[in-house]
Each structure stands twice: as C-alpha cells, then as structure tokens.
Design an enzyme around this catalytic site. Structure first.
Site, PDB file in Angstrom:
ATOM      1  N   ASP A  95      24.989  66.398  36.960  1.00  0.00           N
ATOM      2  CA  ASP A  95      23.783  66.473  36.139  1.00  0.00           C
ATOM      3  C   ASP A  95      23.047  65.139  36.104  1.00  0.00           C
ATOM      4  O   ASP A  95      23.567  64.104  36.527  1.00  0.00           O
ATOM      5  CB  ASP A  95      24.140  66.865  34.707  1.00  0.00           C
ATOM      6  CG  ASP A  95      24.638  68.287  34.591  1.00  0.00           C
ATOM      7  OD1 ASP A  95      24.192  69.137  35.383  1.00  0.00           O
ATOM      8  OD2 ASP A  95      25.477  68.548  33.703  1.00  0.00           O
ATOM      9  N   TYR A 145      37.471  63.419  37.627  1.00  0.00           N
ATOM     10  CA  TYR A 145      36.394  62.755  36.895  1.00  0.00           C
ATOM     11  C   TYR A 145      36.994  61.712  35.962  1.00  0.00           C
ATOM     12  O   TYR A 145      38.122  61.853  35.480  1.00  0.00           O
ATOM     13  CB  TYR A 145      35.604  63.757  36.047  1.00  0.00           C
ATOM     14  CG  TYR A 145      34.647  64.636  36.804  1.00  0.00           C
ATOM     15  CD1 TYR A 145      33.306  64.278  36.958  1.00  0.00           C
ATOM     16  CD2 TYR A 145      35.071  65.840  37.361  1.00  0.00           C
ATOM     17  CE1 TYR A 145      32.424  65.094  37.645  1.00  0.00           C
ATOM     18  CE2 TYR A 145      34.195  66.666  38.050  1.00  0.00           C
ATOM     19  CZ  TYR A 145      32.872  66.282  38.186  1.00  0.00           C
ATOM     20  OH  TYR A 145      31.998  67.095  38.869  1.00  0.00           O
TER      21      TYR A 145
END
Length: 262
Positions: free
Chosen positions: A52, A110
């Site tokens: 994003d 992540y």
C-alpha cells in the site's frame, strides 16, 4: 525470456506498488525504466506482494517477460540509472517461464518498526510507526503467541481484501526491543490485505491496556473485522522477504539482511 528482480523502495514517495492512472506508483516507475532498457518497449512487472501507499520494501521480488537480450547487469545498474532515488534494483536473475513472483512464492516476511516515545521523531517520520507512551511488551508477546498457527484471520482483514480465503498460517510473530524501537517480525505463507497493520494495531491496544491477551483470542475467534481495533499507520511497515523453492536459484530465499533504521 523471463527476468526476476529483487528491489527495494521507500514507500513514502509513492501511491503504493500497483499501477494507477496518475503513474506515481512503484510499478509504474519500474515499468517505464525497464521499458527504456528494453529498447523503448512495453514492459509489465508482476510482484510478490502489492504494498500500500506508505509501505516500504527491503526485499520485493518481481518478474517480467522481454525479448530484449541484455546482460543481467543492465537490468540492475542500467535500470537504477533511470529510477528515482527512492527505488533500487538489488539483483537480477534469468528464470524459467514456470516462475511467477507471486504464485511461486511459498512464504512472505514483514517487519513493523514502532517508536514509543512522548515526542515523535522528525528524522524517522514515515519510516516508523509512533505511539506516545511505553507499552507492556510482555502482554503483547503473550497476545502475539495466541495468533501463531493456521487460523481464519477475518478479524484482521481489510474489507476490500480480494484473497480467496482468510485462512493463513502465521509461523512467526516476534516482538523485539532494539535500538529504542519495537520491531514486530512476522512470517507466514501469505498475508491478507492490511493483516500486518491490523495485528500490530490490536497488539498496541494490548500494550496500552485497552485489551488483554485473552481478548486477542476472542477477536481472532470472532472472524469479524468490526470487532477489532482500527488499522494502524503504514509508516513502519516493510516487506522484508519472499520464500521460493530452491529450484529457482534466487538469492538467499530473497531475504533482506541489511534493514536497520538506527
């Protein structure tokens, strides 16, 4: 031929990974640079993960097809000369047509960096998340442990998520105190849209005492996004690794080993 690239980028400069009409995305800028090196031909990249706006990548993997014959170094140094400073190609490899950056991957990693300090840092703005007070890390770790394993993560899934199934196998969720920051390291077979930011946001609620570790189990069992805390800011989130079968001979399971903020 098909080429795989390892790239890194500073997400602050872009409206996310995926191509948009305005052209200010990582994919748009990379496609244009690759197209120039390919002899002003159209190039379309495919990524392991669609990050994003504001989300960073210390190791994103992409692939593209081209009939332009170039030395691998041209896909690194040549492309980097045409990219903005916020994006860099780290390596390039020729791969078979059976390789796909997204569908060949069996895992993703992540990290989320969180600064807990009364005063926000201007030097780390956009690079870390921020909360204005210390958190109960022990309680957060207890809550995190309850999320490990294969579960339906609908409570931590964005409403616009397009994944076919909300069931994911979260294999690692470590919370590490380092360099004055909290670092959340997550490893799973795949992640839902906003899943990491939603988990971090819920753990922050545990850390500040608004939720208990047992409440996290209730949130998970509810399978309802509206029952969980808001999505946390994108600033501190980094895609740090993508796992592929050894048959593709990509570098070190495509993990970023040099990510340090301080």
């Amino acid at each position: 031929m098909r080429i795989a690239l390892g790239i890194e980028y500073d997400g602050r400069a872009f409206a996310g990974w995926q191509s948009q009409p305005h052209g200010n995305t990582v994919q748009d800028r990379l496609n244009r640079a690759l197209g120039q090196i390919a002899g002003n031909r159209d190039v379309v990249t495919h990524a392991a993960g669609r990050t994003d706006a504001g989300v960073h990548a210390a190791m994103q993997v992409v692939h593209f097809d081209t009939d332009a014959s170039r030395p691998l170094n041209a896909w690194v140094r040549g492309v980097n000369a045409l990219l903005p400073p916020e994006v860099a190609v780290v390596w390039a490899r020729e791969v078979g047509d059976d390789f796909h950056a997204r569908f060949s991957a069996f895992s993703r990693s992540y990290s989320y960096f969180l600064l807990t300090h009364p005063v926000r840092s201007c030097l780390l703005a956009g690079k870390v998340g921020w909360y204005h007070q210390a958190l109960d890390v022990a309680a957060m770790r207890e809550a995190a442990a309850g999320l490990l394993g294969r579960h339906d993560f609908s409570s931590f899934r964005a409403s616009e998520c397009q994944a076919k199934s909300p069931v994911k196998d979260l294999q690692r969720l470590d919370i590490i105190e380092a360099d004055g920051l909290l670092r959340f390291d997550l490893h799973a077979d795949a992640f839902l849209h906003h899943m990491v930011r939603n988990i971090v946001g819920a753990l922050l609620y545990v850390g500040k005492g608004a939720l208990s570790p047992a409440d996290m189990q209730s949130l998970l069992a509810a399978r309802d996004r509206t029952s969980a805390p808001p999505t946390f800011m994108p600033d501190g989130l980094y895609l740090t690794g993508v796992g592929y079968p050894d048959e593709f001979s990509l570098p070190s399971r495509c993990e970023a080993a040099r990510l340090r903020l301080r």
